[in-house]
Design a protein around this motif. Sequence first.
Motif, mmCIF file in Angstrom:
data_model
loop_
_atom_site.group_PDB
_atom_site.id
_atom_site.type_symbol
_atom_site.label_atom_id
_atom_site.label_comp_id
_atom_site.label_asym_id
_atom_site.label_seq_id
_atom_site.Cartn_x
_atom_site.Cartn_y
_atom_site.Cartn_z
ATOM 1 N N ARG A 1 0.826 -1.215 0.000
ATOM 2 C CA ARG A 1 0.000 0.000 0.000
ATOM 3 C C ARG A 1 0.865 1.271 0.000
ATOM 4 O O ARG A 1 0.428 2.325 -0.443
ATOM 5 C CB ARG A 1 -0.901 0.033 1.238
ATOM 6 N N PHE A 2 2.070 1.135 0.500
ATOM 7 C CA PHE A 2 2.968 2.288 0.573
ATOM 8 C C PHE A 2 3.909 2.377 -0.625
ATOM 9 O O PHE A 2 4.717 3.298 -0.707
ATOM 10 C CB PHE A 2 3.789 2.237 1.868
ATOM 11 N N GLY A 3 3.820 1.411 -1.532
ATOM 12 C CA GLY A 3 4.645 1.451 -2.731
ATOM 13 C C GLY A 3 5.768 0.437 -2.769
ATOM 14 O O GLY A 3 6.628 0.502 -3.652
ATOM 15 N N ALA A 4 5.802 -0.498 -1.822
ATOM 16 C CA ALA A 4 6.855 -1.517 -1.811
ATOM 17 C C ALA A 4 6.754 -2.393 -3.055
ATOM 18 O O ALA A 4 5.658 -2.700 -3.531
ATOM 19 C CB ALA A 4 6.750 -2.378 -0.557
ATOM 20 N N VAL A 5 7.907 -2.794 -3.580
ATOM 21 C CA VAL A 5 7.961 -3.634 -4.773
ATOM 22 C C VAL A 5 8.972 -4.758 -4.562
ATOM 23 O O VAL A 5 9.811 -4.690 -3.669
ATOM 24 C CB VAL A 5 8.358 -2.819 -6.028
ATOM 25 N N GLU A 6 8.876 -5.778 -5.385
ATOM 26 C CA GLU A 6 9.845 -6.865 -5.391
ATOM 27 C C GLU A 6 10.785 -6.691 -6.575
ATOM 28 O O GLU A 6 10.331 -6.387 -7.681
ATOM 29 C CB GLU A 6 9.155 -8.226 -5.476
ATOM 30 N N ILE A 7 12.065 -6.901 -6.341
ATOM 31 C CA ILE A 7 13.039 -6.832 -7.422
ATOM 32 C C ILE A 7 13.898 -8.096 -7.398
ATOM 33 O O ILE A 7 14.066 -8.719 -6.341
ATOM 34 C CB ILE A 7 13.937 -5.574 -7.310
ATOM 35 N N PRO A 8 14.456 -8.506 -8.542
ATOM 36 C CA PRO A 8 15.284 -9.711 -8.583
ATOM 37 C C PRO A 8 16.532 -9.572 -7.715
ATOM 38 O O PRO A 8 17.024 -8.471 -7.476
ATOM 39 C CB PRO A 8 15.658 -9.833 -10.065
ATOM 40 N N ARG A 9 17.031 -10.707 -7.267
ATOM 41 C CA ARG A 9 18.203 -10.729 -6.391
ATOM 42 C C ARG A 9 19.386 -9.969 -6.991
ATOM 43 O O ARG A 9 20.050 -9.201 -6.299
ATOM 44 C CB ARG A 9 18.609 -12.173 -6.111
ATOM 45 N N GLY A 10 19.636 -10.148 -8.279
ATOM 46 C CA GLY A 10 20.771 -9.479 -8.909
ATOM 47 C C GLY A 10 20.641 -7.969 -8.869
ATOM 48 O O GLY A 10 21.621 -7.257 -8.608
ATOM 49 N N GLU A 11 19.454 -7.474 -9.136
ATOM 50 C CA GLU A 11 19.227 -6.026 -9.094
ATOM 51 C C GLU A 11 19.381 -5.502 -7.668
ATOM 52 O O GLU A 11 19.971 -4.446 -7.445
ATOM 53 C CB GLU A 11 17.829 -5.707 -9.619
ATOM 54 N N TYR A 12 18.869 -6.268 -6.723
ATOM 55 C CA TYR A 12 19.005 -5.867 -5.320
ATOM 56 C C TYR A 12 20.481 -5.811 -4.915
ATOM 57 O O TYR A 12 20.915 -4.872 -4.246
ATOM 58 C CB TYR A 12 18.244 -6.835 -4.410
ATOM 59 N N GLN A 13 21.245 -6.824 -5.314
ATOM 60 C CA GLN A 13 22.668 -6.866 -4.965
ATOM 61 C C GLN A 13 23.395 -5.641 -5.511
ATOM 62 O O GLN A 13 24.282 -5.091 -4.855
ATOM 63 C CB GLN A 13 23.302 -8.151 -5.515
ATOM 64 N N HIS A 14 23.021 -5.213 -6.701
ATOM 65 C CA HIS A 14 23.639 -4.028 -7.306
ATOM 66 C C HIS A 14 23.303 -2.777 -6.493
ATOM 67 O O HIS A 14 24.188 -1.970 -6.180
ATOM 68 C CB HIS A 14 23.161 -3.872 -8.750
ATOM 69 N N LEU A 15 22.025 -2.619 -6.153
ATOM 70 C CA LEU A 15 21.617 -1.461 -5.353
ATOM 71 C C LEU A 15 22.282 -1.484 -3.977
ATOM 72 O O LEU A 15 22.718 -0.452 -3.460
ATOM 73 C CB LEU A 15 20.092 -1.454 -5.194
ATOM 74 N N LEU A 16 22.343 -2.667 -3.381
ATOM 75 C CA LEU A 16 22.954 -2.814 -2.056
ATOM 76 C C LEU A 16 24.426 -2.433 -2.075
ATOM 77 O O LEU A 16 24.898 -1.688 -1.208
ATOM 78 C CB LEU A 16 22.797 -4.263 -1.580
ATOM 79 N N ALA A 17 25.162 -2.937 -3.065
ATOM 80 C CA ALA A 17 26.599 -2.676 -3.141
ATOM 81 C C ALA A 17 26.899 -1.183 -3.230
ATOM 82 O O ALA A 17 27.867 -0.697 -2.649
ATOM 83 C CB ALA A 17 27.195 -3.414 -4.346
ATOM 84 N N GLU A 18 26.053 -0.454 -3.942
ATOM 85 C CA GLU A 18 26.261 0.995 -4.062
ATOM 86 C C GLU A 18 25.829 1.729 -2.797
ATOM 87 O O GLU A 18 26.550 2.584 -2.277
ATOM 88 C CB GLU A 18 25.481 1.529 -5.262
ATOM 89 N N ALA A 19 24.649 1.388 -2.289
ATOM 90 C CA ALA A 19 24.092 2.137 -1.163
ATOM 91 C C ALA A 19 24.840 1.903 0.142
ATOM 92 O O ALA A 19 24.953 2.816 0.970
ATOM 93 C CB ALA A 19 22.619 1.776 -0.988
ATOM 94 N N VAL A 20 25.369 0.703 0.341
ATOM 95 C CA VAL A 20 26.027 0.394 1.609
ATOM 96 C C VAL A 20 27.329 1.180 1.776
ATOM 97 O O VAL A 20 27.837 1.346 2.886
ATOM 98 C CB VAL A 20 26.269 -1.126 1.733
ATOM 99 N N GLU A 21 27.873 1.701 0.669
ATOM 100 C CA GLU A 21 29.098 2.490 0.735
ATOM 101 C C GLU A 21 28.815 3.986 0.943
ATOM 102 O O GLU A 21 29.744 4.769 1.125
ATOM 103 C CB GLU A 21 29.908 2.304 -0.549
ATOM 104 N N GLU A 22 27.561 4.368 0.916
ATOM 105 C CA GLU A 22 27.196 5.767 1.127
ATOM 106 C C GLU A 22 27.324 6.145 2.600
ATOM 107 O O GLU A 22 27.242 5.295 3.486
ATOM 108 C CB GLU A 22 25.754 6.013 0.667
ATOM 109 N N GLN A 23 27.513 7.428 2.835
ATOM 110 C CA GLN A 23 27.560 7.945 4.203
ATOM 111 C C GLN A 23 26.187 8.502 4.557
ATOM 112 O O GLN A 23 25.727 9.460 3.945
ATOM 113 C CB GLN A 23 28.627 9.045 4.324
ATOM 114 N N ALA A 24 25.529 7.888 5.510
ATOM 115 C CA ALA A 24 24.215 8.350 5.949
ATOM 116 C C ALA A 24 24.195 8.382 7.472
ATOM 117 O O ALA A 24 25.001 7.732 8.140
ATOM 118 C CB ALA A 24 23.115 7.434 5.420
ATOM 119 N N ARG A 25 23.246 9.122 7.999
ATOM 120 C CA ARG A 25 23.125 9.264 9.455
ATOM 121 C C ARG A 25 21.666 9.088 9.837
ATOM 122 O O ARG A 25 20.784 9.729 9.271
ATOM 123 C CB ARG A 25 23.617 10.655 9.882
ATOM 124 N N PHE A 26 21.421 8.209 10.794
ATOM 125 C CA PHE A 26 20.045 8.004 11.245
ATOM 126 C C PHE A 26 19.685 9.113 12.241
ATOM 127 O O PHE A 26 20.234 9.166 13.341
ATOM 128 C CB PHE A 26 19.885 6.646 11.917
#
Length: 221
Positions: free
Chosen positions: A175-200
Amino acid sequence: MSARPFQVTSDLLLRAYRLGLFPMAEARDSRTVHWLDPEERGVLPLHGFHIPRSLMKTLRGQHFTVTADADFAATIAACAANRPNRPETWINEEIERLFTELFQLGFAHSVETWENGQLVGGLYGVALGGVFFGESMFSTATDASKVALVHLVARLRLGGFKLLDTQFITTHLARFGAVEIPRGEYQHLLAEAVEEQARFPVSPDPAALWEEIETMRKEAP
């Protein structure tokens, strides 16, 4: 001589998340933890997040008080508790212990929803680089967990996060817009995002937080 059982550590858990793995138990009383890496991964876009009109009305009414990291222990315990509509849970004592350690180390966070001073909803997850791995949520009052989710997304946007991993998709999350993506696409997004600097942002400026929520409402399709 019997072999000593293998124990998962907080360091190993963080390494697993970097690789796209996450832990689950078969049941609350299970003594073991399994690693999952599904072929289809649930993600919730931080831009394009949909806030239903009725929920926006609840948010504007400020019926709930929302905090972050105010009571992580109570939040994960509530997520692990059996309920009439959910007689079993995948959060066993080992998972509860591990995530409490991650919270103490600054990697795990919770968002809590309060009503008249009582904890009635919330969620928790792991923040690593620019990724937030959502783990579980609970609600004992109408819309309480939904309000927590909106506040989580607003905080992640303010903190510079790039990816919100929901592991799987439920009707609730869709209902909020969540989607499913293939494992390979997720791995690509994860590899890039996990190296970003973010602050909770545990205690963001209230005006900035509300402005972000209003922006989210306007952005949604």
